[in-house]
Design a protein around this motif. Sequence first.
Motif, PDB file in Angstrom:
ATOM      1  N   LEU A 168       0.838  -1.205   0.000  1.00  0.00           N
ATOM      2  CA  LEU A 168       0.000   0.000   0.000  1.00  0.00           C
ATOM      3  C   LEU A 168       0.872   1.255   0.000  1.00  0.00           C
ATOM      4  O   LEU A 168       0.629   2.214  -0.731  1.00  0.00           O
ATOM      5  N   VAL A 169       1.864   1.243   0.842  1.00  0.00           N
ATOM      6  CA  VAL A 169       2.733   2.408   0.933  1.00  0.00           C
ATOM      7  C   VAL A 169       3.471   2.626  -0.391  1.00  0.00           C
ATOM      8  O   VAL A 169       3.612   3.751  -0.874  1.00  0.00           O
TER       9      VAL A 169
ATOM     10  N   ILE B 150      -3.527   5.491   4.852  1.00  0.00           N
ATOM     11  CA  ILE B 150      -2.078   5.331   4.884  1.00  0.00           C
ATOM     12  C   ILE B 150      -1.426   6.713   4.837  1.00  0.00           C
ATOM     13  O   ILE B 150      -1.740   7.532   3.963  1.00  0.00           O
ATOM     14  N   GLU B 151      -0.553   6.949   5.806  1.00  0.00           N
ATOM     15  CA  GLU B 151       0.225   8.196   5.812  1.00  0.00           C
ATOM     16  C   GLU B 151       1.558   7.908   5.112  1.00  0.00           C
ATOM     17  O   GLU B 151       2.334   7.059   5.566  1.00  0.00           O
TER      18      GLU B 151
ATOM     19  N   VAL C  40      -0.511   3.756   9.488  1.00  0.00           N
ATOM     20  CA  VAL C  40      -1.667   3.148   8.825  1.00  0.00           C
ATOM     21  C   VAL C  40      -2.803   3.079   9.843  1.00  0.00           C
ATOM     22  O   VAL C  40      -2.570   2.819  11.027  1.00  0.00           O
ATOM     23  N   LEU C  41      -4.002   3.342   9.361  1.00  0.00           N
ATOM     24  CA  LEU C  41      -5.168   3.253  10.244  1.00  0.00           C
ATOM     25  C   LEU C  41      -6.227   2.373   9.598  1.00  0.00           C
ATOM     26  O   LEU C  41      -6.651   2.635   8.474  1.00  0.00           O
ATOM     27  N   LEU C  42      -6.617   1.313  10.346  1.00  0.00           N
ATOM     28  CA  LEU C  42      -7.745   0.495   9.929  1.00  0.00           C
ATOM     29  C   LEU C  42      -8.965   0.958  10.722  1.00  0.00           C
ATOM     30  O   LEU C  42      -8.901   1.063  11.950  1.00  0.00           O
TER      31      LEU C  42
ATOM     32  N   GLN D 278      -4.293   1.372  14.799  1.00  0.00           N
ATOM     33  CA  GLN D 278      -3.198   2.135  14.191  1.00  0.00           C
ATOM     34  C   GLN D 278      -1.955   1.262  14.099  1.00  0.00           C
ATOM     35  O   GLN D 278      -1.583   0.589  15.056  1.00  0.00           O
ATOM     36  N   LEU D 279      -1.347   1.321  12.945  1.00  0.00           N
ATOM     37  CA  LEU D 279      -0.093   0.610  12.724  1.00  0.00           C
ATOM     38  C   LEU D 279       0.983   1.654  12.449  1.00  0.00           C
ATOM     39  O   LEU D 279       0.794   2.544  11.617  1.00  0.00           O
TER      40      LEU D 279
END
Lengths: 667, 230
Positions: free
Chosen positions: B18-19, B160-161, B167-169, B191-192
């Motif tokens: 994703l990133v 996704i930052e 990352v936030l689900l 939050q990841l």
Amino acid sequence: MIRWLVLVMAVWATLGAGPAHASGAVPPDACVPVEGGAELTVEGLGRAVFAGLSTDRVRDEALLSGGVCVEFSAIGGVLRSERLTVSGLGDGVALAAADVVFQLDEWTIAADLLEADVAGAVLVGVTLTSPDAVALAEDLRVDLVSGTITAHALRLVTETLWVVADAATLDGDRVALAVVGLTTCDCPPADARVRLEARAAELDLVEPVVTLHGADLVVGALRWALRDPWSFDGENLAVPLPPISVFEDPEGRRGTLVGVAEQPVAPGVGFAWDVGIGDDERPPDLSVRVAARAGDASVDVTGASDRVRVAWRVARPLAAGWTVAYAQRLEGGAWDEPARDQSVTAGWSRAWTTPAAGVAVVEVDASTFTALTAQTLAAGEVVGTRLGGSARVRVAGDLAAGWRPALEVAVGTTAYPGEGALQTWVSAAPRATLTVGGVRLDVEHLSRWVWGASPFGVTVDRLGPLHRSDVRASVTLGADGDGTGRLTAVARWDWRSDPRRPGRAIGLERLELSGSTSGAAWGGRLSVRADAALAGAVDPRPGRTSSLGASVAWRREAWEVGTRVRLDPTAPGWPWREATVFAALPITTGDWWWRPYLAVDLSSWTREEARWWVGHGLDLAWTSDFGVLDLGYRYDDGVGLQLNVGVRFESRPLELERLNPVTEGRP
Amino acid sequence: MNGPARHPRPPMRSILVLVALAAVATGWAQSGIAELEVTAYGRQSIDLASGRTVLEDGGELIERGSGVRLVAAWIAYLEGVEVSARDVSIDGDLGLVEAPLVAIDLAAGTLTASGGVAWRREGLQVTGEALWFDADAGIVGLLGGVEAVEPDASAAEVWIELAGGRVLLVGPYAYADGPLVLRGPEGAGLQLDARESDEGVVYDASTAVDGGWLAAVTAARASWEAASAE
């Protein structure tokens, strides 16, 4: 992130894999999801709910927080804690939590600290509670290999017991203890004047039953070794008492028989004894009987003032149902005309039981034998061989609810070649029981026809004809209510000819009616009973009487007062046979409790030999630290002697405070 | 959610993908349309008044710097302003993204894919109702019933930052790995945070979402809603 979750659940899965707790049921107090929290489930293993989750890969740990609740569905256990730390996310994953509560089966285990890894889980500073016990332990370990849960330095109390053990294994309601001290005193065993010490013990908390292995009874400085294993009821300790009964010997004499039923004293060896004491209706007489059995051998010795009887038998079972036996009976001896018999017997027997169609049971047994028998009778000595066989068939059915008929038919014959005699018999015994609600009716008939006669006496094999019918009816009223009642009628008719009344049957042998009721009255319980023996009135014969009796008793706790009367309306003159008043009144003095009992027959003054005291007794209870010791006896004319010896253990509340102050585990 | 056990793989690989996608998209958006190589499959019309070019029979756009290739059945673009496309597939190092509609606001630096987005590449198969990318904020969002077959996961939204690697689900979310299922209720966040370690990039997880990150997501979501309403 997922990796550590997998590792965490692997540990939980292993924790839940213990076979001892594979109940497979999630307890009713299952985890409730936290509002806004997360849930982690593992198929087939369980789930965890928690409010918060955070991982720290630098410190290599993760933290579940906020109402953490883990269900182990495989073992039916639930773990609760506010925070659960998972460390070693890379290798050697481990769990740690403080102030955890683990519920497993009936146990609620609270611990100051939980530490777990793949090898096992350790709970430190453990408090265990169940509906039947509370306990403290220094630590509790779940062995993840064997699945056992073991506590060390356990201190446990039930309502009646105080237990310490070096180690304990919990399995539901059962606790296996090692190096155990136990007392019924509400104090640590080390401080108890009376205690039990054992190498090992099993404690069933529900029954409750304790079984000790390698146990000693310690009273002060004295110590007795107990048999191994030794079990006792955790609520009371019934001391084995000789069963007291009133017997009626073949000559119709009555008396009191005090004895001990056969008790195992060693593997395959039993021992029994009883003492018979004659009563007023026979000359003072004392007989003593001792019987022992070891394997296939038995001996029975009875001694009395006028006779001695010795009977013994040795048997050896062979293959295919065959048995060889030697039996001898000696009676009389120096006190009486000698009577003895002995037989060498070889016989075969076999039995079959076949449930048929679910409504009936068929039992069949058959036997045949050959014997060489000698018997000494008053008329002389008889010696001869016997060849015989017999068969019996019994069919019992359960045709409908409460309707249970049965029929037993037996046939047998014995030939006496030396005497040229033959004895053949056939018997039939139909029976039926009908139960409808509180009404029960039993009808039974027995007929035995005999052709020919044995040259030996009845102690060997001589039989006589029997033809009698019995009816018993009873009605139970209000069995579930506060007031209860019961009416009973019993009758027996003997169809055989009466040798004293030619042309007539013996007829009505028994006709008895009785009724009893009890209910609450004046703060206690009032019991009323009435009975009538009417055979003598309906069919008068010499030697047979009739009687009407009634009794009223009121009991409240240990108080007991009452009266009983009996009269014979058919007797000439004064009809009263008994007018007794009785009372038992408790007296408490400190730790001692007394209850004397006295029964006085007011009608005795009318008799030539006045005998006022027809009943007496004394109950004694001593309350000690280790329980209440009961000693007592009660004797009533016509009823017999009752003895009471036992220990009642005091029931105490299940409170953790009872376990403090902490003392050393081993006394 | 509970599929058969699969060959083990680095668990956070999907997030890394994703990133990577977002990073590529960032470069694409910031490179400007002038770097595009345009190929028309058929008719092509240009509105001389507005300067808007429409590839009515479709065509393809190739970003020269990254090599990202956009193929669509219908494309309209206005140089330096916007790109619109229908029945779109975007292929490149990021994998393959397919969407019925794609709109790129070159002025605002945003990309919106909608109508059902499918994204595939090695180790990743994910679908969602929409994809939002804000180049200035550095945020990519997958929105609306995000379902990933590979990995076996789902969420209402995934944000996704790009710069910070956060990352936030957004729940209801679920992640399944064999017999393991992690679930969060509706509205809950997970939050990841990416960290560099000797093992490479690792992620810390937390149900407590940073306030600043949550505010950024909230703003991005509002921007997506506004753009979607136009």
